[in-house]
Design an enzyme around this catalytic site. Structure first.
Site, PDB file in Angstrom:
ATOM      1  N   CYS A  35      41.128  47.771  44.354  1.00  0.00           N
ATOM      2  CA  CYS A  35      40.182  47.584  43.260  1.00  0.00           C
ATOM      3  C   CYS A  35      38.932  46.845  43.753  1.00  0.00           C
ATOM      4  O   CYS A  35      38.233  47.326  44.617  1.00  0.00           O
ATOM      5  CB  CYS A  35      40.876  46.869  42.101  1.00  0.00           C
ATOM      6  SG  CYS A  35      39.997  46.924  40.525  1.00  0.00           S
ATOM      7  N   ALA A  36      38.649  45.673  43.223  1.00  0.00           N
ATOM      8  CA  ALA A  36      37.483  44.894  43.629  1.00  0.00           C
ATOM      9  C   ALA A  36      37.732  44.091  44.897  1.00  0.00           C
ATOM     10  O   ALA A  36      36.799  43.598  45.525  1.00  0.00           O
ATOM     11  CB  ALA A  36      37.066  43.951  42.498  1.00  0.00           C
TER      12      ALA A  36
END
Length: 185
Positions: free
Chosen positions: A100-101
């Site tokens: 994800c991030a």
């Protein structure tokens, strides 16, 4: 067998962290939730009691997994001690994974140079190094990355294979292939 740390910082994405822990443990791969505090609350209000409190070192782990979520990924990225540990782990050839991030953490640690990676849509604009690829899971050497919550199982299975487990057996037992087909990541 490998020993893996899943790093938890306040604001982590629960599905990305807990899916990895669950799947690795099902595969009999030792997996410890490591946090900066004894209890860490994720981005959706779920509080988790960690297995191990950050001691300033991750030397006793063969692999480190960084879940995304905001502000969890930013909290990991901004932790100087963790960044130093990731640099050391990279130099030692240990496995580093982010979903994800969280590839922003790998970027800050300087480990994405010349590596292919993926991340949550839009975060590639915050990553200065490496080569972005829009795929569910990307492995380049000992660096594994994945896109986000929807890819948490595919990411976890890739980690199982990477650490010497039998992901095909788990996929079958968890009905992953029945639902998504044999060509699913």
């Amino acid at each position: 067998m490998s020993k893996v740390a899943v790093m938890l910082a306040s604001g982590f994405e629960e599905i990305e962290a807990l899916t990895v822990v669950d799947v690795l443990r099902r595969a009999a791969i030792e997996c410890q939730m490591v946090g900066f505090d004894p209890e860490v609350t994720g981005s959706h209000g779920i509080t988790v009691k960690v297995d191990e409190i950050w001691s300033g070192s991750l030397d006793h782990f063969d692999g480190i997994v960084l879940p995304g979520g905001m502000p969890g990924a930013a909290n990991l990225r901004d932790h100087e001690g963790l960044i130093q540990s990731l640099k050391e782990a990279h130099e030692q050839g240990k496995s580093l994974a982010a979903i994800c991030a969280a590839p922003i953490v790998l970027d800050r640690a300087g480990v994405l140079d010349e590596k292919h990676y993926t991340c949550y849509d839009g975060f590639e604009k915050e990553i200065a190094t490496g080569h972005y690829v829009k795929e569910a899971v990307v492995q380049d050497g000992h660096i594994l990355t994945s896109r986000g919550p929807a890819t948490a199982l595919a990411f976890s299975y890739a980690l199982v294979n990477h650490f010497g487990g039998d992901a095909a057996k788990l996929r079958a037992g968890m009905l992953y292939q029945d639902v998504f087909g044999t060509s699913a990541p």
